[in-house]
Every structure is written in structure tokens, then in C-alpha cells.
Design an enzyme around this catalytic site. Structure first.
Site, mmCIF file in Angstrom:
data_model
loop_
_atom_site.group_PDB
_atom_site.id
_atom_site.type_symbol
_atom_site.label_atom_id
_atom_site.label_comp_id
_atom_site.label_asym_id
_atom_site.label_seq_id
_atom_site.Cartn_x
_atom_site.Cartn_y
_atom_site.Cartn_z
ATOM 1 N N GLU A 248 0.875 -1.180 0.000
ATOM 2 C CA GLU A 248 0.000 0.000 0.000
ATOM 3 C C GLU A 248 0.905 1.220 0.000
ATOM 4 O OE1 GLU A 248 -3.128 0.304 -0.529
ATOM 5 O OE2 GLU A 248 -3.477 -1.847 -0.563
ATOM 6 N N CYS A 282 -1.786 9.133 3.750
ATOM 7 C CA CYS A 282 -1.802 8.678 2.351
ATOM 8 C C CYS A 282 -3.100 9.071 1.680
ATOM 9 C CB CYS A 282 -1.602 7.169 2.288
ATOM 10 S SG CYS A 282 -2.748 6.286 3.346
HETATM 11 P P1 NAD Z 1 9.091 4.563 3.326
HETATM 12 O O1 NAD Z 1 8.828 3.817 2.064
HETATM 13 O O2 NAD Z 1 10.268 5.438 3.384
HETATM 14 O O3 NAD Z 1 9.247 3.536 4.544
HETATM 15 C C1 NAD Z 1 8.262 2.565 4.803
HETATM 16 C C2 NAD Z 1 8.910 1.405 5.521
HETATM 17 O O4 NAD Z 1 9.822 0.753 4.633
HETATM 18 C C3 NAD Z 1 9.728 1.793 6.742
HETATM 19 O O5 NAD Z 1 9.570 0.825 7.750
HETATM 20 C C4 NAD Z 1 11.157 1.781 6.221
HETATM 21 O O6 NAD Z 1 12.114 1.574 7.221
HETATM 22 C C5 NAD Z 1 11.090 0.615 5.264
HETATM 23 N N1 NAD Z 1 12.124 0.621 4.220
HETATM 24 C C6 NAD Z 1 12.748 1.694 3.683
HETATM 25 N N2 NAD Z 1 13.642 1.274 2.749
HETATM 26 C C7 NAD Z 1 13.538 -0.070 2.681
HETATM 27 C C8 NAD Z 1 14.173 -1.073 1.895
HETATM 28 N N3 NAD Z 1 15.103 -0.755 0.983
HETATM 29 N N4 NAD Z 1 13.802 -2.358 2.077
HETATM 30 C C9 NAD Z 1 12.854 -2.679 2.987
HETATM 31 N N5 NAD Z 1 12.231 -1.781 3.768
HETATM 32 C C10 NAD Z 1 12.566 -0.494 3.608
HETATM 33 O O7 NAD Z 1 7.726 5.361 3.672
HETATM 34 P P2 NAD Z 1 7.434 6.334 4.903
HETATM 35 O O8 NAD Z 1 8.148 7.620 4.668
HETATM 36 O O9 NAD Z 1 7.645 5.617 6.187
HETATM 37 O O10 NAD Z 1 5.852 6.563 4.756
HETATM 38 C C11 NAD Z 1 5.275 7.556 3.956
HETATM 39 C C12 NAD Z 1 4.677 6.927 2.714
HETATM 40 O O11 NAD Z 1 3.752 5.914 3.105
HETATM 41 C C13 NAD Z 1 3.866 7.908 1.879
HETATM 42 O O12 NAD Z 1 4.165 7.718 0.526
HETATM 43 C C14 NAD Z 1 2.417 7.508 2.160
HETATM 44 O O13 NAD Z 1 1.511 7.814 1.129
HETATM 45 C C15 NAD Z 1 2.560 6.039 2.351
HETATM 46 N N6 NAD Z 1 1.442 5.494 3.099
HETATM 47 C C16 NAD Z 1 0.527 4.724 2.429
HETATM 48 C C17 NAD Z 1 -0.580 4.218 3.094
HETATM 49 C C18 NAD Z 1 -1.577 3.357 2.372
HETATM 50 O O14 NAD Z 1 -2.273 2.588 3.033
HETATM 51 N N7 NAD Z 1 -1.674 3.428 1.050
HETATM 52 C C19 NAD Z 1 -0.762 4.494 4.455
HETATM 53 C C20 NAD Z 1 0.199 5.284 5.105
HETATM 54 C C21 NAD Z 1 1.301 5.776 4.424
#
Ligand code: NAD
Length: 480
Positions: A248, A282
Site C-alpha cells: 500500500e 496517504c
Molecule cells: P518509506 O517507504 O520510506 O518507509 C516505509 C517502511 O519501509 C519503513 O519501515 C522503512 O524503514 C522501510 N524501508 C525503507 N527502505 C527499505 C528497503 N530498501 N527495504 C525494505 N524496507 C525499507 O515510507 P514512509 O516515509 O515511512 O511513509 C510515507 C509513505 O507511506 C507515503 O508515501 C504515504 O503515502 C505512504 N502510506 C501509504 C498508506 C496506504 O495505506 N496506502 C498508508 C500510510 C502511508
């Protein structure tokens, strides 16, 4: 002050590869905790613990699993104030919203607890005589759960609760910026009686521990919420390993205002959807498309409603919005904020406190072209871009003018136009006279297009994701 460390097999991990001090985004002079990063080798330990805990857990009856989830709901409820405070201090969500989020976590545990004693399959008539045929859900095994920082309590629980009730064990990797809240929640899970190894918390960097979990761990499924960039990589890795996955990701959510809309109520819903939690949802509204004839009326209503948008330190009960969550967020959103002011016409801008925090003033701008990055990219901050359309047809076409498809709203009392919007809008959540943000735990949640891997979370949809289907057939006529 919270010190966040990994908790694997019920024990705190001692080995670390660095630490980070966490400062309150509402007050950068106040330290709220320390994150102790685990090495990527900790993933292996979590995997071993989860594999053995899952076997025992899967063998429990539905009623026993249900009981644990009710205990988890009660424990979260008992410690609601502490968890809300941890989230608010760590990532700047206003305390009233954070309290609501923790209550959502309680509801989620209760909702999935009840599933432990509900039907878990179907009987299917067999074509052969004396054959009982049925299909039932069975656990996947160990599920990797990777979560973002913007809903530090609710998103982990909307993954962990259905994963557990379906008989799986969990390895949970929260976002760095939500590590303190995650650790606090794990303490509460332990107190509730979660068996060792059933939920394992990995505190670490995404590109180390997160990536190792994705690429190396013997997980049977991955549930990821976060940015589109990381989500795409995660999907690719899981597909190559033939692991079940759901991702997501981002949104660029539109709200359409038609000429018959109640402007005062609409303006309030638009600002709430766009500016609460500093626009870091989001599902936040970031594009408003208004029918040309009522544009000026809507602008007046927005200006009036902006008086209620009080940006304050997150712990203040009356804060409408707080700071953005982190330095990275501050830099990213400041970039878009400056662009909006340079390339657009500012309609309204709220004040921010003078306190030394990551505060960004909520902003409404117009005169932005639809090729502009402010129209196309997820800003994840408190910025509304307002454009006009000649009629509903053009408004829907503008709302669909995005690679994302998470949430969209229309404001109107015209039944035909509302239904037309519901039919023609390409988004996973389409709403009439409701803000784009906000979901109900009992309904499916997820996006279309680049917002998701096209699975759904929450409600009954989550039960399908966290299980496999086994089709069983018994020929009881063998000896007849
Ligand atoms: P992010 O992608 O930076 O991080 C998300 C998670 O992934 C964190 O736990 C992070 O440590 C991990 N991560 C980062 N790099 C990784 C890698 N290379 N391999 C594996 N894991 C890794 O996102 P964020 O800044 O934490 O969150 C914001 C984003 O989340 C926004 O784009 C928002 O729209 C989205 N979001 C979506 C929903 C939804 O349900 N669609 C809900 C909430 C947030």
C-alpha cells in the site's frame, strides 16, 4: 524517555550497529528517546523465533486465538494514553488524533478477535456421490510486516491483528521515525501475554534490516505500507521469491466540488482532509477541483474556515494540526511549499508557532498548471492546489489525471452526479460529502493504479490476504 531496541523471542536485543537520538518535532530542544539500531543479522534470529512460535500458535483453536486478541485490545486500551503520548512526541501527530488512532487499534484487535469463532471456509457440493468437499483458510506461516511512521499505532495493528487470527507469526519492522511508539506497543503486547516469538520487533534501518527481511528471511508473505519507491522494490523482490505480498503506497487525492455543494460544510471537510496531521496521510486531500461558476464562493468559504486551522505543538489538545514528523519531511515539504509560493497564487496560509519545531504553514494555492510537480507528485504536507473545471465530466477527468488511485471525494447533493463520480473515478475509496481521509476498520482499504498492489487491507479482505485456501474432499462413500 523511551529507548527503542529490537524485541525478538520475547527478549531485548543487546547487539546494535548505531543509535539515534530522537527529538520532539514540536520542540527540537526536547529529546524524547533513543533508537538502538539492530544489525541485519537480527533478522535471522527473528525468523527462527517466529518459525517455531508459529507452529504452536497455529495449533491453537480459533477461540484460544480470539482470547489473546481480546487481551491485546484490553492492554492497548489500558495503556492508550502512554501510546498516544509516545506517538505524538515522536512524530508530531496532534494528541487528540493520536488518541483516536490508538482507539482504532483497540477496535481492530476486537474486530479480528471475533473472527476466531466465525466460519473459516465454505462447503462446496461435490459432483461425486458421498463426497464432502470444503475449502478452508489455513495460515501462511511467518509474515513480514513493514510499516510507515504516519500511523504508528493503527497501521501495524491492522496488519498484525488479522495475521495473528489467521494463525501466522509476525516479524514487524516499523519505520525508523516510529520506533519509539513501536517499542512502547511491544511492551504492551508482552504484558498482554503474547507468546515469545509470535510477534518479533525489528528496530533498524530500512535499507539494512528492512531489505534483509525482504531479501533473505524465510518469510511466507509480506505486508508493506510506505512510499511508492520502496513498495515497488518490495513487490519485485517478493514476486521473484514467489512470496505472497501486498503493498500500500502513495496517493494524490482529489476532491471535486460541484456547484450545488454546501460551501461551508465542504470547506471544513476539505481543510480537515488536507491539513490534519499536517497533510501526512496517504489519503490526505491535495488537489481540489471546483466547478468554475462557484470557484469564488468556495474560496470565500475556505478563507473563513482557515481561521479554525490552528497549528500548534502536538501535545496541545486544541491543535488542529502539528509539525511535520522529521527533518527529512521538513526539507521535502518545505521544497514543495516554496514551489507553491513561487509558481502559484496563494489563496490562504495559516500561521505557525514560533517554537523551534518542524512547523510548516498550511497553504492553499491556485494557478498551478496540471503538468506541475505540485499537481503530479505526492507532497505529503499541508498544501492544497485548487483548479477549476467547466463541468462534472472535466472535473472527473482532472481527478483521474494521476498515476495514483487511493482516495477521492465529491461534494454535491446531486444524486446523478454523485453516482457518476462513484462510477467513473479510478480510486480504491470514493466518497460523497466526506473528506478523502479517514477509513473504517471493517471496510476494505486500498488503492488502484500505482497506489497499491491491488489487494485490500482491513475488514474481511485482510483474512484472505493472511491465509491460503485449502480445498479438502472426503469420500465417505468408500466403504458404503
Ligand atoms: P518509506 O517507504 O520510506 O518507509 C516505509 C517502511 O519501509 C519503513 O519501515 C522503512 O524503514 C522501510 N524501508 C525503507 N527502505 C527499505 C528497503 N530498501 N527495504 C525494505 N524496507 C525499507 O515510507 P514512509 O516515509 O515511512 O511513509 C510515507 C509513505 O507511506 C507515503 O508515501 C504515504 O503515502 C505512504 N502510506 C501509504 C498508506 C496506504 O495505506 N496506502 C498508508 C500510510 C502511508
Amino acid at each position: 524517555m523511551i529507548t527503542a531496541v529490537s524485541i525478538i523471542n520475547g527478549k531485548e536485543m543487546q547487539e546494535t550497529v548505531g543509535e539515534k537520538q530522537v527529538w520532539n518535532p514540536s520542540d527540537l530542544t526536547s529529546q524524547v528517546g533513543t533508537i538502538m539500531y539492530s544489525p541485519k543479522e537480527s533478522v535471522r534470529k527473528a525468523e527462527q523465533a517466529a518459525v517455531s512460535a508459529q507452529i504452536e500458535w497455529a495449533a491453537k483453536t480459533g477461540a484460544q486465538k480470539s482470547q489473546l486478541l481480546y487481551q491485546l485490545a484490553d492492554a492497548i486500551s489500558t495503556h492508550a494514553a502512554e501510546i498516544a503520548a509516545a506517538g505524538s512526541d515522536e512524530m508530531g501527530k496532534p494528541i487528540t488524533e493520536m488518541k483516536g488512532e490508538v482507539q482504532r487499534a483497540v477496535q481492530l484487535f476486537k474486530y479480528y478477535a471475533a473472527e476466531g469463532v466465525r466460519p473459516d471456509g465454505d462447503t462446496i457440493p461435490s459432483s461425486a456421490p458421498h463426497v464432502l468437499q470444503y475449502a478452508k483458510r489455513v495460515p501462511l506461516g511467518v509474515v513480514g510486516v513493514i510499516t510507515p511512521w504516519n500511523f504508528p499505532a493503527a497501521i501495524p495493528v491492522w496488519k498484525i491483528a488479522p495475521a495473528l487470527i489467521c494463525g501466522n507469526a509476525v516479524i514487524w519492522k516499523p519505520a525508523e521515525n516510529a520506533s519509539l511508539t513501536a517499542y512502547k506497543m511491544m511492551e504492551v503486547f508482552k504484558e498482554a501475554g503474547v507468546p515469545d516469538g509470535l510477534i518479533n520487533l525489528l528496530i533498524g534501518r530500512g535499507r539494512e534490516v528492512g531489505q534483509h527481511l525482504l531479501e533473505e528471511a524465510s518469510i511466507d508473505a509480506l505486508s508493506f505500507t510506505g512510499s511508492t519507491e520502496v513498495g515497488r522494490k518490495a513487490a519485485k523482490t517478493c514476486a521473484a521469491r514467489n512470496i505472497k505480498y501486498q503493498t500500500e503506497m502513495g496517493g494524490k487525492n482529489p476532491a471535486i466540488v460541484l456547484k450545488d455543494a454546501d460551501m461551508k460544510k465542504t470547506a471544513a471537510a476539505l481543510l480537515s482532509g488536507a491539513f490534519r496531521s499536517a497533510g501526512q496521510k496517504c489519503t490526505a486531500t491535495s488537489r481540489v477541483i471546483v466547478e468554475e461558476g462557484v470557484k469564488e464562493k468556495l474560496k470565500e468559504a475556505l478563507l473563513q474556515e482557515m481561521q479554525h486551522v490552528q497549528v500548534k505543538p502536538a501535545r496541545e489538545e486544541e491543535a488542529y494540526s502539528g509539525p511535520v514528523a522529521s527533518k527529512e519531511q521538513f526539507e521535502k515539504v518545505t521544497h514543495y511549499h516554496a514551489l507553491a509560493k513561487k509558481d502559484g497564487n496563494v489563496i490562504a496560509e495559516a500561521d505557525i508557532p514560533s517554537q523551534h519545531g518542524y512547523f510548516i504553514s498550511p497553504l492553499i494555492v491556485e494557478a498551478i498548471d496540471t503538468s506541475h510537480e505540485l499537481w503530479r507528485e505526492e507532497t505529503f504536507g499541508p498544501i492544497i492546489v485548487l483548479v477549476s473545471a467547466s463541468d462534472t465530466h472535466e472535473a472527473i477527468s482532472l481527478s483521474n489525471d494521476t498515476v495514483f488511485g487511493l482516495s477521492a471525494s465529491v461534494f454535491t447533493n446531486n444524486l446523478s452526479e454523485a453516482h457518476r463520480f462513484l462510477e467513473e473515478t479510478n480510486a480504491g475509496m470514493v466518497r460523497v460529502n466526506q473528506e478523502t481521509a479517514g477509513v473504517e476498520y471493517q471496510a476494505p482499504f486500498g488503492g488502484m493504479k500505482e497506489s497499491s498492489s491491488h489487494t485490500r487491507e482491513q475488514g474481511q479482505a485482510a483474512l484472505s490476504f493472511y491465509s491460503e485456501t485449502k480445498t479438502c474432499a472426503v469420500n465417505y462413500g468408500w466403504q458404503l
